[in-house]
Design an enzyme around this catalytic site. Sequence first.
Site, mmCIF file in Angstrom:
data_model
loop_
_atom_site.group_PDB
_atom_site.id
_atom_site.type_symbol
_atom_site.label_atom_id
_atom_site.label_comp_id
_atom_site.label_asym_id
_atom_site.label_seq_id
_atom_site.Cartn_x
_atom_site.Cartn_y
_atom_site.Cartn_z
ATOM 1 N N GLY A 33 0.841 -1.315 -0.015
ATOM 2 C CA GLY A 33 -0.048 0.047 0.012
ATOM 3 C C GLY A 33 0.804 1.353 -0.005
ATOM 4 O O GLY A 33 1.597 1.586 0.828
ATOM 5 N N ASP A 39 -15.629 9.334 11.248
ATOM 6 C CA ASP A 39 -15.334 8.301 10.228
ATOM 7 C C ASP A 39 -16.331 7.469 9.958
ATOM 8 O O ASP A 39 -16.710 7.046 8.799
ATOM 9 C CB ASP A 39 -14.005 7.321 10.690
ATOM 10 N N HIS A 52 9.719 37.325 6.182
ATOM 11 C CA HIS A 52 10.834 36.988 5.270
ATOM 12 C C HIS A 52 12.084 36.579 6.196
ATOM 13 O O HIS A 52 12.376 37.366 7.300
ATOM 14 C CB HIS A 52 11.262 38.191 4.531
#
Length: 487
Positions: free
Chosen positions: A201, A333, A465
């Site tokens: 998998g 789920d 930055h």
Amino acid sequence: MTTDATDTEAGADGTTAADSTGDVPDTTEVLILGGGAGGYVAAIKAAQRGLDVTLVERDALGGTCLNTGCIPSKAVIHGADIAHEATTAEELGISATVDVDMEGLIDWKDGVVGQLTGGIEQICQANGVTIVDGIAEFVDDHHASVTTDDGDHTVEFEYAIVATGSQPIELPGFAPDGEHVLSSTDILSLSSMPDELLVVGAGYIGMELSTALTKLGTDVTVVEMFDDVLPMYDDEISAVVREQATELGVDFQFGEAATEWEQVDDGIVVTTETEDGETSEYAADAVLVVAGRQPAPDTVNLAAINIEPTDDGFIPTDAQGRTPHDHIFAVGDVASEPMLAHTAMYEGAIAAAAIAGDPAAIDTTAVPAAVFTDPEIATVGQTEADAEDAGYTPVVGKIPLAANGRARTMSATDGFVRIVADEPTGRLLGAQMVTPDASEMIGELTVAINAGLDLSAITQTIHPHPTLSEAVMEAAADAQGESIHTH
């Protein structure tokens, strides 16, 4: 009862969840079946609204991901990353050798899990939730049978929330035995890793674990029935992760399905087969089967309340998580895709609000997802194809990491940030990125999409930055035709 996959950051004292079991009450306003992501969040949110809540869990609060999946795997991945970075920085002028004590790493991982599960229990108890260590099944639409070490009990409830989560898909003939055939739970508990491992998998679980184990020194071969890794993602994303994994030493065999295995003197041999019937054999110390997960609705006796799962195995629900019975909900789920811990948490909170009579509805427009490969993947909202299917005229902005100063200082220039927007309005529709720390960077775009912001909201916001987050700003600028970088 199989519990929801869960990621959480609750504080703790190191105790294990479900250590203190409350008496089983005769009646409760809200009965929650399963203490994973959706279940424990629903319990806390409902109790905070003044409702009497009983939470039944047979294993450990926090569910699959906190106890045996997401949290332990990220702990091991973090350790693997440290070891790998320390030994692969020659171009920076740094050379080192590392001794990985797997037993020590696993002990540390277990400590993290214990702290977090203990924290969940503390929060539940602090809010008045009754925690029952047991198994709950419906008897009818207002009663449940709860089995504990003390015997069987019957609980009458006004409302119920099913949060039984998902379970691994088991390949025929490859039932995990903890020695030769391993599950993801097994591999994260070994005090020493196999020298040679075959992984069946190449989805997100397979790729996360294959990458980490390779960094820890295991020789990994991945067998995948599809023609590339991460079949749920587009080719550009998959290619970056596959190429990096290949450079690390992972060997991929695509278009092959594992059919059988046998034990030999020095390990195992796994046989695979292509669509054309061609077979191959792979020798290894063990095989790790990670074929995906499926909902687990069949542990609570749904037949007793006349609820039939969908063809995909989910319990049918509406926008508040209600099943065909207005007073019975399902979250996480077991209820719908995407099967993600944070979605389960969100749905648990929505269900609790709905039970309390508050206005609430599930909105999955901006659900982020992250994969902790190398580099990480993160997505939210729509792809370009999704946007076209939805009737938008999409515009796409993209910036390669090679154009980002911070990425160059990290020697991590493989990957990109891509933003999808509606061309006429500039409204943000989606984003996909494959970068270091993508799991942290996706939050900015999740907020922006959820708030209905446009590209200018990103481009006109000053980003620090030098940071990777500047790539988000530059991708948005590229979508506007205003990028200052050439690529």
